[in-house]
Scaffold this motif. Structure first.
Motif, PDB file in Angstrom:
ATOM      1  N   GLY A   1       0.810  -1.208   0.000  1.00 54.31           N
ATOM      2  CA  GLY A   1       0.000   0.000   0.000  1.00 54.31           C
ATOM      3  C   GLY A   1       0.846   1.261   0.000  1.00 54.31           C
ATOM      4  O   GLY A   1       2.076   1.210  -0.068  1.00 54.31           O
ATOM      5  N   ARG A   2       0.180   2.402   0.094  1.00 50.90           N
ATOM      6  CA  ARG A   2       0.860   3.697  -0.001  1.00 50.90           C
ATOM      7  C   ARG A   2       0.465   4.591   1.173  1.00 50.90           C
ATOM      8  O   ARG A   2      -0.703   4.660   1.542  1.00 50.90           O
ATOM      9  CB  ARG A   2       0.481   4.404  -1.308  1.00 50.90           C
ATOM     10  N   ILE A   3       1.452   5.276   1.729  1.00 47.88           N
ATOM     11  CA  ILE A   3       1.219   6.309   2.729  1.00 47.88           C
ATOM     12  C   ILE A   3       1.874   7.583   2.222  1.00 47.88           C
ATOM     13  O   ILE A   3       3.082   7.625   2.011  1.00 47.88           O
ATOM     14  CB  ILE A   3       1.808   5.923   4.102  1.00 47.88           C
ATOM     15  N   GLU A   4       1.056   8.602   2.003  1.00 52.48           N
ATOM     16  CA  GLU A   4       1.556   9.872   1.481  1.00 52.48           C
ATOM     17  C   GLU A   4       1.344  10.963   2.521  1.00 52.48           C
ATOM     18  O   GLU A   4       0.224  11.176   2.996  1.00 52.48           O
ATOM     19  CB  GLU A   4       0.836  10.226   0.186  1.00 52.48           C
ATOM     20  N   LEU A   5       2.423  11.638   2.870  1.00 50.35           N
ATOM     21  CA  LEU A   5       2.391  12.703   3.865  1.00 50.35           C
ATOM     22  C   LEU A   5       2.646  14.047   3.196  1.00 50.35           C
ATOM     23  O   LEU A   5       3.492  14.149   2.308  1.00 50.35           O
ATOM     24  CB  LEU A   5       3.459  12.469   4.929  1.00 50.35           C
ATOM     25  N   ALA A   6       1.943  15.075   3.669  1.00 48.54           N
ATOM     26  CA  ALA A   6       2.203  16.423   3.181  1.00 48.54           C
ATOM     27  C   ALA A   6       3.211  17.138   4.064  1.00 48.54           C
ATOM     28  O   ALA A   6       3.459  18.321   3.904  1.00 48.54           O
ATOM     29  CB  ALA A   6       0.899  17.215   3.119  1.00 48.54           C
ATOM     30  N   THR A   7       3.789  16.422   5.018  1.00 55.24           N
ATOM     31  CA  THR A   7       4.802  16.988   5.889  1.00 55.24           C
ATOM     32  C   THR A   7       5.892  15.956   6.126  1.00 55.24           C
ATOM     33  O   THR A   7       5.616  14.760   6.154  1.00 55.24           O
ATOM     34  CB  THR A   7       4.217  17.438   7.243  1.00 55.24           C
ATOM     35  N   SER A   8       7.104  16.397   6.303  1.00 56.06           N
ATOM     36  CA  SER A   8       8.191  15.476   6.630  1.00 56.06           C
ATOM     37  C   SER A   8       8.402  15.376   8.134  1.00 56.06           C
ATOM     38  O   SER A   8       9.276  14.666   8.596  1.00 56.06           O
ATOM     39  CB  SER A   8       9.494  15.964   5.977  1.00 56.06           C
ATOM     40  N   ARG A   9       7.565  16.094   8.912  1.00 56.71           N
ATOM     41  CA  ARG A   9       7.767  16.140  10.353  1.00 56.71           C
ATOM     42  C   ARG A   9       6.496  15.817  11.142  1.00 56.71           C
ATOM     43  O   ARG A   9       6.022  16.642  11.930  1.00 56.71           O
ATOM     44  CB  ARG A   9       8.273  17.520  10.783  1.00 56.71           C
ATOM     45  N   PRO A  10       5.891  14.652  10.981  1.00 55.02           N
ATOM     46  CA  PRO A  10       4.782  14.315  11.871  1.00 55.02           C
ATOM     47  C   PRO A  10       5.307  14.125  13.287  1.00 55.02           C
ATOM     48  O   PRO A  10       6.378  13.559  13.491  1.00 55.02           O
ATOM     49  CB  PRO A  10       4.238  13.001  11.290  1.00 55.02           C
ATOM     50  N   ALA A  11       4.584  14.643  14.261  1.00 54.00           N
ATOM     51  CA  ALA A  11       4.982  14.503  15.658  1.00 54.00           C
ATOM     52  C   ALA A  11       4.148  13.414  16.307  1.00 54.00           C
ATOM     53  O   ALA A  11       2.997  13.192  15.919  1.00 54.00           O
ATOM     54  CB  ALA A  11       4.782  15.826  16.391  1.00 54.00           C
ATOM     55  N   VAL A  12       4.725  12.730  17.290  1.00 52.80           N
ATOM     56  CA  VAL A  12       4.053  11.617  17.942  1.00 52.80           C
ATOM     57  C   VAL A  12       4.006  11.849  19.441  1.00 52.80           C
ATOM     58  O   VAL A  12       4.981  12.274  20.054  1.00 52.80           O
ATOM     59  CB  VAL A  12       4.779  10.280  17.659  1.00 52.80           C
ATOM     60  N   MET A  13       2.845  11.536  20.028  1.00 52.21           N
ATOM     61  CA  MET A  13       2.670  11.622  21.471  1.00 52.21           C
ATOM     62  C   MET A  13       2.081  10.304  21.957  1.00 52.21           C
ATOM     63  O   MET A  13       1.051   9.846  21.449  1.00 52.21           O
ATOM     64  CB  MET A  13       1.744  12.790  21.815  1.00 52.21           C
ATOM     65  N   PHE A  14       2.734   9.685  22.955  1.00 52.44           N
ATOM     66  CA  PHE A  14       2.349   8.362  23.432  1.00 52.44           C
ATOM     67  C   PHE A  14       1.653   8.439  24.795  1.00 52.44           C
ATOM     68  O   PHE A  14       1.467   9.516  25.360  1.00 52.44           O
ATOM     69  CB  PHE A  14       3.593   7.472  23.542  1.00 52.44           C
ATOM     70  N   GLN A  15       1.271   7.249  25.325  1.00 50.58           N
ATOM     71  CA  GLN A  15       0.649   7.191  26.647  1.00 50.58           C
ATOM     72  C   GLN A  15       1.573   7.766  27.709  1.00 50.58           C
ATOM     73  O   GLN A  15       1.137   8.474  28.607  1.00 50.58           O
ATOM     74  CB  GLN A  15       0.295   5.750  27.007  1.00 50.58           C
ATOM     75  N   GLU A  16       2.853   7.424  27.626  1.00 49.49           N
ATOM     76  CA  GLU A  16       3.843   7.960  28.545  1.00 49.49           C
ATOM     77  C   GLU A  16       4.443   9.231  27.954  1.00 49.49           C
ATOM     78  O   GLU A  16       4.675   9.315  26.746  1.00 49.49           O
ATOM     79  CB  GLU A  16       4.949   6.933  28.801  1.00 49.49           C
ATOM     80  N   ALA A  17       4.704  10.203  28.823  1.00 48.62           N
ATOM     81  CA  ALA A  17       5.230  11.485  28.334  1.00 48.62           C
ATOM     82  C   ALA A  17       6.600  11.336  27.683  1.00 48.62           C
ATOM     83  O   ALA A  17       6.946  12.085  26.769  1.00 48.62           O
ATOM     84  CB  ALA A  17       5.310  12.483  29.484  1.00 48.62           C
ATOM     85  N   ALA A  18       7.403  10.363  28.155  1.00 48.31           N
ATOM     86  CA  ALA A  18       8.725  10.080  27.579  1.00 48.31           C
ATOM     87  C   ALA A  18       9.608  11.324  27.514  1.00 48.31           C
ATOM     88  O   ALA A  18      10.298  11.565  26.522  1.00 48.31           O
ATOM     89  CB  ALA A  18       8.573   9.458  26.187  1.00 48.31           C
ATOM     90  N   LEU A  19       9.594  12.096  28.593  1.00 45.78           N
ATOM     91  CA  LEU A  19      10.446  13.277  28.669  1.00 45.78           C
ATOM     92  C   LEU A  19      11.853  12.876  29.104  1.00 45.78           C
ATOM     93  O   LEU A  19      12.044  11.861  29.774  1.00 45.78           O
ATOM     94  CB  LEU A  19       9.871  14.281  29.669  1.00 45.78           C
ATOM     95  N   MET A  20      12.829  13.659  28.724  1.00 43.57           N
ATOM     96  CA  MET A  20      14.201  13.433  29.162  1.00 43.57           C
ATOM     97  C   MET A  20      14.299  13.856  30.630  1.00 43.57           C
ATOM     98  O   MET A  20      14.132  15.042  30.944  1.00 43.57           O
ATOM     99  CB  MET A  20      15.180  14.242  28.312  1.00 43.57           C
ATOM    100  N   PRO A  21      14.545  12.909  31.545  1.00 41.91           N
ATOM    101  CA  PRO A  21      14.466  13.245  32.978  1.00 41.91           C
ATOM    102  C   PRO A  21      15.501  14.241  33.450  1.00 41.91           C
ATOM    103  O   PRO A  21      15.308  14.906  34.470  1.00 41.91           O
ATOM    104  CB  PRO A  21      14.645  11.884  33.666  1.00 41.91           C
ATOM    105  N   TRP A  22      16.619  14.362  32.741  1.00 39.57           N
ATOM    106  CA  TRP A  22      17.686  15.276  33.167  1.00 39.57           C
ATOM    107  C   TRP A  22      17.502  16.692  32.603  1.00 39.57           C
ATOM    108  O   TRP A  22      18.275  17.587  32.938  1.00 39.57           O
ATOM    109  CB  TRP A  22      19.046  14.726  32.735  1.00 39.57           C
ATOM    110  N   LEU A  23      16.474  16.873  31.761  1.00 37.03           N
ATOM    111  CA  LEU A  23      16.225  18.195  31.190  1.00 37.03           C
ATOM    112  C   LEU A  23      15.021  18.845  31.867  1.00 37.03           C
ATOM    113  O   LEU A  23      14.072  18.167  32.271  1.00 37.03           O
ATOM    114  CB  LEU A  23      15.943  18.087  29.687  1.00 37.03           C
TER     115      LEU A  23
END
Length: 262
Positions: free
Chosen positions: A76-98
């Protein structure tokens, strides 16, 4: 059939944020292969909020991973109009030292934005998610809801390059509020709708909660049980909310019952 992932980086304007055409995803090979998605067709317009609904294991997260480029479709085909889709998950996944502000700055830094402008933009985004004054705190100093707000601000930062290129921003959200308590989840759902209206970012939001899907999305797309296929869509901008929830719940139960009987 061959699989392709085609970011439409050459477009200056676009009438679609992402298009999936006859997308199939199988894990493994031969008789033991597990088909997660089979023949999925889906289109998300710029600025549109679409909720992807289905039972556990129907391929919702797999579909999101394919759109994000974290995995490739089998066909199949996936066509995006952007090269930068952002993703957000169940966990925040932040860098703990920042700190919070530096977590938001991270995608801006990777995009090459200089220190001054990226700090200014990161603070603007923290203000947008109502975290003024929390930028100096590290993740362990924040509540679960606040960490998800920081994650949302960081995801929005990832979409900024798309806006500068004149292409639609796209935010992919995989049950981001599922691990939160009911009150915090309710508050963040309302905040997400406010932020979406202010930024006009296209959102593809995965959930198994019918009420959440109807409350958030302009359109609700129901996937069948494995292998996942689009079986029905609803426009949530018209009609009675309670009746819509009842109708979608009935079809979701049919999908689950049909899978159990197979």
């Amino acid at each position: 059939m061959t699989s392709t992932l085609e970011p439409a980086t050459a477009r200056s304007t676009a009438d679609v944020a992402v298009t999936l055409t006859d997308v199939r995803k199988a894990f493994g090979h031969g008789p033991s292969a597990v088909v997660a998605l089979d023949g999925v067709d889906l289109r998300v317009a710029p600025g549109e909020f679409v909720c992807l609904l289905g039972a556990s294991g129907c391929g919702k997260s797999t579909l999101l991973n394919l759109v994000a480029g974290l995995d490739a479709p089998t066909a199949g085909r996936i066509e995006l109009a952007t090269s930068r889709p952002a993703v957000m998950f169940q966990e925040a996944a932040l860098m703990p030292w920042l700190t919070a502000v530096r977590n938001v700055e991270l995608p801006l830094r990777l995009a090459g934005l200089k220190r001054g402008p990226r700090r200014e933009k990161a603070n603007e985004l923290l203000s947008l998610v109502r975290l003024v004054g929390a930028g100096h705190k590290r993740p362990h100093e924040l509540s679960g809801g606040m960490r998800q707000r920081v994650a949302l601000a960081r995801a929005l930062a990832s979409t900024l390059g798309s806006a500068e290129e004149g292409t639609p921003g796209l935010l992919l959200m995989d049950e981001p509020f599922a691990a939160l308590d009911a009150i915090t989840r309710d508050v963040l759902q309302a905040e997400l709708v406010r932020v979406w209206r202010e930024t006009n970012t296209a959102i593809l939001f995965v959930t198994h909660d019918v009420r959440e899907a109807v409350r958030l999305g302009q359109r609700v797309v129901l996937l069948s049980s494995r292998p996942g296929r689009v079986v029905r869509e609803w426009d949530t901008t018209t009609g009675d909310e309670a009746a819509l929830i009842g109708d979608i719940t009935g079809h979701l139960r049919e999908v689950i019952s049909g899978h159990a009987a197979a």
